[in-house]
Design a protein around this motif. Structure first.
Motif, PDB file in Angstrom:
ATOM      1  N   PHE A  16      -4.237  -6.510   0.102  1.00  0.00           N
ATOM      2  CA  PHE A  16      -4.127  -5.201  -0.542  1.00  0.00           C
ATOM      3  C   PHE A  16      -4.221  -4.124   0.523  1.00  0.00           C
ATOM      4  CE2 PHE A  16      -6.151  -1.529  -2.733  1.00  0.00           C
ATOM      5  CZ  PHE A  16      -5.138  -1.260  -3.634  1.00  0.00           C
ATOM      6  N   ARG A  17      -3.290  -3.167   0.471  1.00  0.00           N
ATOM      7  CA  ARG A  17      -3.240  -2.141   1.517  1.00  0.00           C
ATOM      8  C   ARG A  17      -3.793  -0.818   1.031  1.00  0.00           C
ATOM      9  NH1 ARG A  17       3.022  -2.444   2.729  1.00  0.00           N
ATOM     10  NH2 ARG A  17       2.507  -0.348   3.434  1.00  0.00           N
ATOM     11  N   ASN A  19      -3.859   3.164   2.488  1.00  0.00           N
ATOM     12  CA  ASN A  19      -3.490   4.133   3.513  1.00  0.00           C
ATOM     13  C   ASN A  19      -4.439   5.323   3.396  1.00  0.00           C
ATOM     14  OD1 ASN A  19      -2.342   6.318   4.876  1.00  0.00           O
ATOM     15  ND2 ASN A  19      -0.249   5.655   4.489  1.00  0.00           N
ATOM     16  N   SER A  34       6.190  -7.897   5.034  1.00  0.00           N
ATOM     17  CA  SER A  34       6.498  -8.355   3.680  1.00  0.00           C
ATOM     18  C   SER A  34       7.999  -8.532   3.510  1.00  0.00           C
ATOM     19  CB  SER A  34       5.975  -7.347   2.649  1.00  0.00           C
ATOM     20  OG  SER A  34       6.766  -6.179   2.669  1.00  0.00           O
ATOM     21  N   GLU A  50      -0.432  -5.299  -5.559  1.00  0.00           N
ATOM     22  CA  GLU A  50      -0.529  -3.862  -5.803  1.00  0.00           C
ATOM     23  C   GLU A  50      -1.827  -3.534  -6.540  1.00  0.00           C
ATOM     24  OE1 GLU A  50       1.899  -1.290  -4.995  1.00  0.00           O
ATOM     25  OE2 GLU A  50       2.428  -2.954  -3.666  1.00  0.00           O
ATOM     26  N   LEU A  75     -10.638   3.190  -4.607  1.00  0.00           N
ATOM     27  CA  LEU A  75      -9.842   1.959  -4.522  1.00  0.00           C
ATOM     28  C   LEU A  75     -10.670   0.819  -3.938  1.00  0.00           C
ATOM     29  CD1 LEU A  75      -6.346   3.101  -3.199  1.00  0.00           C
ATOM     30  CD2 LEU A  75      -6.814   1.924  -5.355  1.00  0.00           C
TER      31      LEU A  75
END
Lengths: 300, 360
Positions: A16-17, A19, A34, A50, A75
């Motif tokens: 999971f990214r 930013n 990816s 996501e 998050l």
């Protein structure tokens, strides 16, 4: 870089990214992992998700801006307890070129625990995969209830491949003349000079360095050089060990005996091309004695 | 008809960068939207004044990594303007090579992201694979896949050896066929037509009103390209046509980008063929007097402007930007009006928004 993680062949590890306000360099390179077969995280048994709640490994980019902080922490709080956190690029670790801004609230470690750092600006995809592999090893070890092994990288750690990617910096103290131009041009404040009893010490921190090579470009003697060693990923506990350092010893001036940093032969070559013995005498003289030698008296 | 307000973030918009929208819906159609910027605000205006002119070369390259070369090259141009430095011809060509390589990679990334946004995953992967040719070339020549570190005040700090020239010629040859194929695919493929044609239309009048630039403007028939209108560097010696379209929709924007990428291939070939011998940099450590200058260039997203003011010291007194995405994302209001919610990610990505540039 084919690494099989057996247990995950059945169920992929989910990445999971987040930013936190990056220049998008790291994020675009993560998109490559990816999309491009050669660098696909699938080869490590991973896939991107996501959903924060599904995260097994959290990849964090950017210097953590004040504006993004609340959303980032929200998050992160939604991710599972046992995830492994990876800081991508130097920004989360030190702020990189963005450090000392009112709008940046890093380092990330002040807000949440980080397990792995992947320095680079941005790290090349091979380095990203190496960092993710390191995170997977930590995850495996934690699940098995053991300490993560500290030496998977020694031995056959690839130093550089045939691509001249800008990686780790190398310092040759013997060529340094303490002009400090490198520190002057370093946008990330990665270089520090400390004056000690016996000499001047240069320290370059690879968690702040953005590998632009401007220090090497302006270094008059070639004391600093960029190497192709891009394997810089390390456990976050080693954050402050990622340094290149060297000490330039003082020597007594051959005229008056005062402690000076002697001029390196590289500097004489740069200045005089073919120095003769007379010129070489200049190397061990302090500025005042040099002036006496060349114009008869110290300049006022 | 029911009115509803929704908030969309980077995960819903298929964006690489954090951008948030507040969208007002009438039924399932977009009636209005607000951009909520600032997530990538790193205080650049403050930072550049605390860094000297040399440090700023590296800092500005990281203002945004997709147009990373345009920033330091335009900044250096402004510094050179203040100091009255004329850069060597070889450096002019090498700057153009770096800019065009970045342009191809940036345009392809934009097209790839849009394919991803409409669920055309094989096309997304294909475009990214083609883009890898440029990524590899960047790493082989400059040592990094995003930040090239090509510019210094007074010229450039990289050279193309005869082997590098041969390598780059080959890379350009490898790009031609895939780029031609992609152009045809984005122009004629029925599945792409269905999603991209007549979608997110920006009429020419609205484009003028919003003062959009770059591929967004050229897709509306506005023939404006800084490289042509006020040529800088080597561009007055290079031969190319400004790519334009008239439809002003998502498809037209992509066709402009793909035509430009193909032209960049030709521009790089011209640069390599004409590459003059000579020094790379005018002067290693030039004196920068007090003064002010404006420099502009055609970044991948459009006209990029730098305003620089110096006072004779090493530090800039003021540095201001006008970045292309700023005007372009204002036009989203027009493009999105009346569009279904499902089209939002595609249309947003079709302007190739650069949040890092705009939030700074």
């Amino acid at each position: 870089m084919h690494m099989q993680v057996e247990e995950t062949a059945v169920e992929p590890v989910r990445l999971f990214r987040i930013n936190t306000g990056s220049c998008n360099g790291c994020d675009v390179e993560l998109a490559v992992t990816s999309a491009v077969t050669e660098f696909d995280v699938e080869q490590l048994g991973c896939r991107y998700t996501e959903s924060a709640r599904e995260a097994d490994v959290v990849l964090i980019t950017g210097p953590l801006t004040v504006r993004a902080r609340d959303e980032v922490l929200r998050l992160y709080a939604a991710t599972p307890r046992d995830k492994v956190t990876v800081a991508i690029g130097v920004c989360p670790v030190s702020g990189g070129v963005f450090r000392d801004s009112y709008a940046v609230d890093g380092p990330l470690e002040r807000h949440l625990p980080v397990d792995v750092n992947v320095p680079g600006c941005p790290p090349r995809p091979q380095a990203l995969l190496a960092g993710i592999s390191e995170a997977l090893a930590i995850r495996e070890a934690r699940r098995a209830g053991v300490e993560p092994s500290r030496k998977p990288k020694q031995g056959k750690r690839p130093n550089a491949d045939n691509f001249p990617a800008r990686g780790r910096l190398s310092f040759d103290a013997g060529a340094c003349v303490d002009c400090r131009m490198c520190r002057h041009v370093c946008a990330a404040g990665a270089i520090r000079f400390q004056e000690g009893e016996d000499g001047v010490r240069l320290t370059l921190w690879h968690n702040s360095c953005v590998f632009c090579g401007l220090c090497c470009h302006y270094c008059p003697t070639g004391a600093l050089s960029v190497t192709g060693d891009w394997r810089l990923d390390h456990p976050a506990s080693d954050t402050f060990r990622q340094v290149e350092r060297g000490e330039i010893p003082y020597a007594p001036c051959s005229g008056c005996g005062e402690s000076i940093v002697p001029a390196a032969p590289q500097l004489l070559h740069a200045a005089f091309r073919r120095p003769n013995p007379e010129i070489e005498k200049l190397a061990t003289l302090c500025p005042a004695c040099r002036q006496v030698m060349s114009i008869g008296a110290p300049r006022r | 008809m029911t009115t509803k307000i929704i908030e969309l973030g980077p995960h819903q918009l298929a964006l690489e960068e954090p951008m948030y929208f507040r969208v007002r819906l009438e039924g399932d159609r977009v009636a209005d939207l607000d951009v909520m910027p600032g997530q990538v605000h790193r205080g650049m205006e403050h930072l550049v004044m605390r860094r000297n002119l040399y440090q700023n070369i590296t800092l500005l390259e990281r203002l945004c990594s997709l147009c990373s070369n345009s920033h330091p090259s335009t900044f250096c141009t402004a510094v050179e303007e203040v100091a009255g430095i004329v850069i060597p011809p070889r450096a002019e060509y090498l700057r153009a090579v770096a800019d065009e390589i970045k342009r191809i990679a940036s345009h392809l990334f934009c097209c790839a992201v849009q394919a991803n946004a409409i669920g055309e995953i094989p096309l997304f992967r294909r475009v990214m694979e083609i883009r890898e040719i440029m990524q590899r070339a960047k790493e082989a020549i400059y040592g990094n896949r995003m930040d090239l570190a090509a510019n210094v005040i007074g010229g450039v700090r990289y050279d193309l050896t005869p082997e590098a020239v041969a390598y780059l010629y080959q890379a350009m040859e490898d790009m031609k066929k895939p780029l031609d194929e992609l152009y045809l695919q984005f122009a004629n493929n029925p599945a792409l037509m269905a999603r991209m044609a007549w979608v997110g239309v920006l009429p020419r009048e609205a484009a003028v009103e919003c003062a959009v630039v770059g591929p967004v403007a050229r897709a509306c028939g506005i023939d404006y390209d800084v490289r042509k209108k006020s040529p800088y560097g080597a561009y007055d010696r290079l031969d190319f046509e400004v790519a334009t379209q008239t439809a002003g929709d998502v498809r037209a924007r992509n066709l402009v980008r793909l035509a430009e990428a193909r032209q960049s291939v030709s521009l790089i070939e011209q640069c390599l063929a004409q590459l003059p011998a000579g020094p790379l940099c005018a002067d290693t450590l030039p004196e920068i007097p007090a003064g002010e200058a404006i420099a502009k260039s055609e970044a991948p997203r459009g006209e990029l402007m730098y305003y620089l003011r110096t006072d004779g010291s090493d530090f800039p007194v003021r540095l201001k930007w006008r970045v292309p995405s700023y005007m372009n994302w204002d036009a989203l209001k027009v493009m999105l009006k009346g569009e279904p919610v499902a089209n939002i990610p595609l249309i947003v990505n079709s302007i190739d928004p650069c949040i890092a540039c705009t939030d700074r």
